[in-house]
Design a protein around this motif. Structure first.
Motif, mmCIF file in Angstrom:
data_model
loop_
_atom_site.group_PDB
_atom_site.id
_atom_site.type_symbol
_atom_site.label_atom_id
_atom_site.label_comp_id
_atom_site.label_asym_id
_atom_site.label_seq_id
_atom_site.Cartn_x
_atom_site.Cartn_y
_atom_site.Cartn_z
ATOM 1 N N UNK A 14 -64.831 108.548 79.996
ATOM 2 C CA UNK A 14 -65.818 107.668 80.625
ATOM 3 C C UNK A 14 -65.324 107.181 81.984
ATOM 4 N N UNK A 15 -64.026 106.933 82.081
ATOM 5 C CA UNK A 15 -63.449 106.482 83.353
ATOM 6 C C UNK A 15 -63.563 107.581 84.412
ATOM 7 N N UNK A 16 -63.205 108.800 84.029
ATOM 8 C CA UNK A 16 -63.248 109.898 84.985
ATOM 9 C C UNK A 16 -64.677 110.202 85.425
ATOM 10 N N UNK A 17 -65.594 110.185 84.471
ATOM 11 C CA UNK A 17 -66.992 110.434 84.816
ATOM 12 C C UNK A 17 -67.539 109.332 85.723
ATOM 13 N N UNK A 74 -69.305 96.833 93.941
ATOM 14 C CA UNK A 74 -70.476 96.247 94.569
ATOM 15 C C UNK A 74 -70.662 96.572 96.031
ATOM 16 N N UNK A 75 -69.742 97.335 96.631
ATOM 17 C CA UNK A 75 -69.757 97.551 98.081
ATOM 18 C C UNK A 75 -70.796 98.562 98.546
ATOM 19 N N UNK A 76 -71.437 99.285 97.625
ATOM 20 C CA UNK A 76 -72.412 100.298 98.023
ATOM 21 C C UNK A 76 -73.849 99.784 97.995
ATOM 22 N N UNK A 77 -74.018 98.522 97.654
ATOM 23 C CA UNK A 77 -75.366 97.956 97.716
ATOM 24 C C UNK A 77 -75.820 97.841 99.164
ATOM 25 N N UNK A 78 -77.121 97.943 99.388
ATOM 26 C CA UNK A 78 -77.672 97.908 100.737
ATOM 27 C C UNK A 78 -77.174 96.686 101.517
ATOM 28 N N UNK A 96 -81.429 106.951 94.411
ATOM 29 C CA UNK A 96 -81.884 108.019 93.518
ATOM 30 C C UNK A 96 -81.953 107.570 92.059
ATOM 31 N N UNK A 97 -82.810 108.232 91.308
ATOM 32 C CA UNK A 97 -83.012 107.862 89.907
ATOM 33 C C UNK A 97 -81.733 107.956 89.091
ATOM 34 N N UNK A 98 -80.807 108.837 89.528
ATOM 35 C CA UNK A 98 -79.609 109.083 88.726
ATOM 36 C C UNK A 98 -78.519 108.038 88.934
ATOM 37 N N UNK A 99 -78.693 107.150 89.909
ATOM 38 C CA UNK A 99 -77.658 106.136 90.165
ATOM 39 C C UNK A 99 -77.614 105.141 89.008
ATOM 40 N N UNK A 100 -76.443 104.982 88.431
ATOM 41 C CA UNK A 100 -76.216 104.076 87.297
ATOM 42 C C UNK A 100 -75.297 102.955 87.767
ATOM 43 N N UNK A 101 -75.836 101.729 87.969
ATOM 44 C CA UNK A 101 -75.008 100.620 88.465
ATOM 45 C C UNK A 101 -73.775 100.353 87.612
ATOM 46 N N UNK A 102 -73.902 100.527 86.312
ATOM 47 C CA UNK A 102 -72.744 100.280 85.440
ATOM 48 C C UNK A 102 -71.644 101.308 85.686
ATOM 49 N N UNK A 103 -72.037 102.562 85.900
ATOM 50 C CA UNK A 103 -71.034 103.589 86.200
ATOM 51 C C UNK A 103 -70.395 103.352 87.565
ATOM 52 N N UNK A 104 -71.196 102.917 88.546
ATOM 53 C CA UNK A 104 -70.635 102.605 89.863
ATOM 54 C C UNK A 104 -69.596 101.505 89.742
ATOM 55 N N UNK A 105 -69.925 100.481 88.965
ATOM 56 C CA UNK A 105 -68.995 99.366 88.772
ATOM 57 C C UNK A 105 -67.726 99.839 88.079
ATOM 58 N N UNK A 106 -67.902 100.628 87.036
ATOM 59 C CA UNK A 106 -66.735 101.114 86.283
ATOM 60 C C UNK A 106 -65.870 102.013 87.151
ATOM 61 N N UNK A 107 -66.506 102.905 87.924
ATOM 62 C CA UNK A 107 -65.746 103.801 88.790
ATOM 63 C C UNK A 107 -64.941 103.036 89.819
ATOM 64 N N UNK A 108 -65.534 101.981 90.398
ATOM 65 C CA UNK A 108 -64.820 101.161 91.378
ATOM 66 C C UNK A 108 -63.677 100.394 90.712
ATOM 67 N N UNK A 109 -63.892 99.936 89.495
ATOM 68 C CA UNK A 109 -62.829 99.204 88.793
ATOM 69 C C UNK A 109 -61.668 100.126 88.430
ATOM 70 N N UNK A 110 -61.977 101.345 87.996
ATOM 71 C CA UNK A 110 -60.919 102.314 87.679
ATOM 72 C C UNK A 110 -60.089 102.586 88.931
#
Length: 410
Positions: A247-250, A178-182, A107-121
């Motif tokens: 930013x971490x929570x989001x 990185x685990x949610x990549x196809x 989806x257009x709303x997926x932000x790879x940087x946020x996915x990475x940050x969320x996984x790191x948190x």
């Protein structure tokens, strides 16, 4: 609580009316959200009700096709598409193409940087992630419709430890950077969870002990599961002293937003922000969460399985102490995050004051380490160390409980 910028709970409750269970849920620890008016309108309540009888048409169609002629071949094509993409499957049937057209779309709303940050948190929680997710898992036992399925499928009660660790392993996989990549492990396991839901939906109504008026594995149930696994770890992390900036929570919410999308939650039930998440939880409290006898049955079975999960079933004095301590420590987490009312129903013991100094020491150490996260090299190093520690802990749990990790296969 200071790391979540908590205001006076009393003050907030004077301003915001609560649903029946709000005083005994993690909403109590999220007063930032309570500053908003989270009460749903009548139109929202009416719209929400339909998801109690809504499944996942695309996944349901694949499950039905796999039960029909050529099902074995279709299963092979499914695995091929899952690992390498639907375009690599020659002559893929329409039912499979339609399913993967949605699954593979980012989806257009997926932000790879946020996915990475969320996984790191999430990774920085390390071994603390396991108890927080076990408490989150217990919270999912407060939906009667969900319990009706769990008590009839997969030995959830009789093999509580094994089933809990299988869930933990999936949760660890999807929250790995990185685990949610196809084609990656988190992506594949989430798609398999979606298909499993479809098989349960088709199989439950055929059971002699199934209530004809009940809809199996509907959207309200597995959307509530997503909300539980989003909020409980964040609340526990904050309570333990982890520094959680907005930013971490989001980022964590964004990570679970994408997980929910892959798993097949309806777009109308996927929160986009932490305020959305809290508002949706409020709706669940009013309309879905209703602890019953099944909640107690499943909750007490899970607590009884802690010695097996953590590997303290022996006769050594240290094991005996651990068998008493583990329910106590998990109860501290449960009662702080879920409140006494829900914790009592789920079977968590009353907290013995003897454990409080240990809890305080853990919070102090975590607070100190978390404060150093402002230094980028320290934050990166802590993320790697804590993630490796988490993986080792959960891998040992999997071996002890003989968990079924078939979702890891290619």
């Amino acid at each position: 609580m200071t790391s979540l910028d908590v205001r006076s709970v009393t003050e907030l409750y004077e301003r915001v009316p609560s649903p029946e269970l709000a005083s005994s849920t993690l909403l109590r620890l999220l007063p930032k959200f309570l500053a908003e008016d989270l009460r749903p309108t009548q139109a929202q309540v009416e719209g929400f009700a339909k998801y109690g009888v809504t499944g996942d048409p695309l996944a349901d169609a694949v499950a039905a096709a796999m039960k029909g002629p050529g099902g074995k071949e279709l299963r092979g094509q499914f695995e091929q598409a899952l690992a390498h993409g639907i375009d690599t499957v020659e002559d893929a049937p329409p039912v499979l193409r339609e399913f993967f057209a949605t699954v593979e779309e980012v989806p257009y709303w997926v932000d790879p940087e946020k996915l990475q940050r969320g996984a790191e948190v999430t990774s920085r929680m390390g071994p603390l992630l396991a108890p927080s997710l076990l408490v989150g898992l217990a919270l999912t036992y407060t939906t009667p419709d969900g319990n009706a399925v769990l008590l009839r499928a997969g030995d959830t009660r009789d093999k509580a430890g094994t089933r809990a660790v299988e869930t933990l392993s999936w949760l660890s996989a999807v929250t790995t950077p990185g685990a949610l990549r196809r084609g990656e492990l988190g992506y594949q396991s989430s798609v398999r969870v979606r298909l499993t839901h479809a098989f349960l939906r088709s199989g439950m109504p055929k059971r002699a002990d199934w209530d004809e008026g009940r809809f199996a594995v509907h959207q309200q149930v597995f959307s509530s599961v997503i909300v539980a696994f989003t909020l409980v770890p964040m609340v526990v992390a904050g309570m333990a002293g982890n520094r959680l900036r907005r930013k971490d929570r989001e980022a964590v919410v964004h990570l679970w937003r994408y997980i929910a999308y892959i798993v097949g939650v309806h777009p109308n039930l996927i929160p986009a922000t932490e305020s959305d998440t809290s508002r949706l939880l409020w709706m669940f409290l009013d309309e879905v969460i209703a602890p019953d006898a099944g909640s107690t049955e499943l909750g007490t079975a899970l607590i009884a399985a802690y010695p097996e999960i953590y590997g303290v079933t022996g006769k050594k004095p240290s094991h005996r102490v651990a068998r008493w301590l583990l329910p106590q420590l998990h109860s501290v987490v449960a009662r702080a995050a879920l409140g006494d009312k829900v914790s009592d129903v789920l079977g968590f013991p009353r907290v013995n004051p003897v454990v409080l100094p240990l809890v305080g020491l853990t919070m102090a150490v975590t607070t100190v380490w978390s404060a150093l996260d402002v230094i980028p090299p320290v934050r990166r190093a802590r993320t790697k160390v804590m993630h490796r520690s988490r993986v080792k802990v959960i891998d040992r749990m999997c071996r002890r409980t003989h968990a079924d990790l078939s979702y890891r296969r290619e």
